[in-house]
Design a protein around this motif. Structure first.
Motif, PDB file in Angstrom:
ATOM      1  N   LEU A  66       0.825  -1.203   0.000  1.00  0.00           N
ATOM      2  CA  LEU A  66       0.000   0.000   0.000  1.00  0.00           C
ATOM      3  C   LEU A  66       0.862   1.257   0.000  1.00  0.00           C
ATOM      4  N   GLY A  67       1.904   1.257   0.831  1.00  0.00           N
ATOM      5  CA  GLY A  67       2.776   2.419   0.918  1.00  0.00           C
ATOM      6  C   GLY A  67       3.532   2.675  -0.380  1.00  0.00           C
ATOM      7  N   CYS A  68       4.056   1.627  -0.992  1.00  0.00           N
ATOM      8  CA  CYS A  68       4.786   1.772  -2.260  1.00  0.00           C
ATOM      9  C   CYS A  68       3.868   2.289  -3.362  1.00  0.00           C
ATOM     10  N   SER A  69       2.639   1.788  -3.384  1.00  0.00           N
ATOM     11  CA  SER A  69       1.681   2.208  -4.412  1.00  0.00           C
ATOM     12  C   SER A  69       1.322   3.681  -4.267  1.00  0.00           C
ATOM     13  N   VAL A  70       1.074   4.111  -3.032  1.00  0.00           N
ATOM     14  CA  VAL A  70       0.725   5.515  -2.794  1.00  0.00           C
ATOM     15  C   VAL A  70       1.889   6.426  -3.149  1.00  0.00           C
ATOM     16  N   LEU A  71       3.095   6.012  -2.770  1.00  0.00           N
ATOM     17  CA  LEU A  71       4.285   6.810  -3.058  1.00  0.00           C
ATOM     18  C   LEU A  71       4.473   6.982  -4.566  1.00  0.00           C
ATOM     19  N   CYS A  72       4.361   5.889  -5.314  1.00  0.00           N
ATOM     20  CA  CYS A  72       4.540   5.958  -6.773  1.00  0.00           C
ATOM     21  C   CYS A  72       3.385   6.697  -7.446  1.00  0.00           C
ATOM     22  N   LEU A  73       2.216   6.619  -6.858  1.00  0.00           N
ATOM     23  CA  LEU A  73       1.080   7.361  -7.399  1.00  0.00           C
ATOM     24  C   LEU A  73       1.326   8.862  -7.300  1.00  0.00           C
ATOM     25  N   VAL A  74       1.894   9.290  -6.179  1.00  0.00           N
ATOM     26  CA  VAL A  74       2.192  10.712  -5.974  1.00  0.00           C
ATOM     27  C   VAL A  74       3.305  11.174  -6.917  1.00  0.00           C
ATOM     28  N   ILE A  75       4.313  10.323  -7.099  1.00  0.00           N
ATOM     29  CA  ILE A  75       5.476  10.707  -7.900  1.00  0.00           C
ATOM     30  C   ILE A  75       5.198  10.638  -9.399  1.00  0.00           C
ATOM     31  N   PHE A  76       4.591   9.536  -9.851  1.00  0.00           N
ATOM     32  CA  PHE A  76       4.452   9.282 -11.287  1.00  0.00           C
ATOM     33  C   PHE A  76       3.062   9.595 -11.851  1.00  0.00           C
ATOM     34  N   GLY A  77       2.080   9.774 -10.981  1.00  0.00           N
ATOM     35  CA  GLY A  77       0.730  10.051 -11.469  1.00  0.00           C
ATOM     36  C   GLY A  77      -0.059   8.774 -11.719  1.00  0.00           C
ATOM     37  N   SER A  78      -1.365   8.905 -11.886  1.00  0.00           N
ATOM     38  CA  SER A  78      -2.248   7.748 -11.991  1.00  0.00           C
ATOM     39  C   SER A  78      -2.043   6.935 -13.261  1.00  0.00           C
ATOM     40  N   GLY A  79      -1.477   7.524 -14.295  1.00  0.00           N
ATOM     41  CA  GLY A  79      -1.315   6.810 -15.559  1.00  0.00           C
ATOM     42  C   GLY A  79      -0.043   6.001 -15.678  1.00  0.00           C
ATOM     43  N   GLN A  80       0.944   6.239 -14.802  1.00  0.00           N
ATOM     44  CA  GLN A  80       2.252   5.596 -14.961  1.00  0.00           C
ATOM     45  C   GLN A  80       2.783   4.961 -13.680  1.00  0.00           C
ATOM     46  N   PHE A  81       1.970   4.832 -12.654  1.00  0.00           N
ATOM     47  CA  PHE A  81       2.523   4.428 -11.359  1.00  0.00           C
ATOM     48  C   PHE A  81       2.581   2.908 -11.152  1.00  0.00           C
ATOM     49  N   ILE A  82       1.859   2.117 -11.952  1.00  0.00           N
ATOM     50  CA  ILE A  82       1.734   0.692 -11.664  1.00  0.00           C
ATOM     51  C   ILE A  82       3.076  -0.034 -11.744  1.00  0.00           C
TER      52      ILE A  82
END
Length: 232
Positions: free
Chosen positions: A190-206
């Motif tokens: 959960l933490g890694c996903s939220v962090l990458c969502l903030v950094i890369f945006g919803s289109g590129q975070f997966i």
């Protein structure tokens, strides 16, 4: 011999049939709502046979062609099957040509049954494993095809139906949260996903999120191994 193995395998797959038929139908409806013919979900459910990846593929087919991203996304989403496969090496020994289909058709549910259930003594183990895998795939393909066919007949506002994939992962997350007392793995993901969502945006975070999760788990595994060796 085959009939006896089929009768032994069938009861273990009935609960899975219920879930696969309804979830497969939602996938078929989703594909139809996006404008795809019935052949797409039917063939994709047969050849891909990875529920979460099939839902992801819907958006991949509707966006710009990017084979590298599709490859790595598929690899990350289904990376767990690498470990499944390793653990099933001994189970799949001496089953003849059926081994190739067992490897191809293994999903989470088939893995659970084939790994935990010991067939009766009068039932051939290879055919039991085969029919468990075949039945589960048949349920999924049937559900996806039926959902797509019903999409031609039943007309309703399908806006928001793609949320079924999000709901699927939420249910899986909550189920694992309840089954395990140690929530570190869930919180790490959960933490890694939220962090990458903030950094890369919803289109590129997966992809970055999955790479970061695997890295965290690998480092944690090494740390635990060293602690065990130190304790010995």
């Amino acid at each position: 011999m085959r009939r006896r193995a089929f009768r032994a395998a069938l009861p273990h797959t009935i609960p899975i049939a219920v879930g696969f038929l309804f979830l497969g139908m939602s996938y078929g409806f989703l594909m139809r709502s996006k404008g795809f013919s019935v052949f797409y979900p039917m063939l994709m459910s047969f050849f891909i046979f990875a529920g979460s990846m099939e839902f992801v593929t819907v958006n991949l087919l509707l966006t710009a062609f990017d084979p590298a991203r599709a490859f790595f996304l598929a690899l990350m989403v289904n990376a767990r099957h690498i470990f499944y496969g390793i653990s099933m090496l001994s189970r799949y020994k001496n089953v003849g040509w059926k081994k190739f289909y067992l490897i191809y058709g293994m999903c989470d549910e088939s893995f659970t049954i084939n790994c935990s259930v010991t067939p009766p003594q009068d039932v051939d183990r290879g055919w039991f494993l085969f029919f468990v895998t075949l039945l589960n795939q048949a349920y999924w393909v049937s559900g996806a095809t039926l959902g797509a066919l019903l999409g031609y007949i039943i007309r309703f506002d399908t806006k928001g139906i793609e949320f079924v994939m999000t709901a699927l992962f939420v249910v899986m997350f909550l189920s694992q949260w309840e089954e395990n007392k140690d929530h570190r793995s869930a919180l790490t993901g959960l933490g890694c996903s939220v962090l990458c969502l903030v950094i890369f945006g919803s289109g590129q975070f997966i992809l970055p999120a999955m790479i970061l999760i695997i890295l965290c788990f690998t480092l944690n595994r090494k740390k635990e191994s060293k602690e065990k060796e130190g304790g010995l």
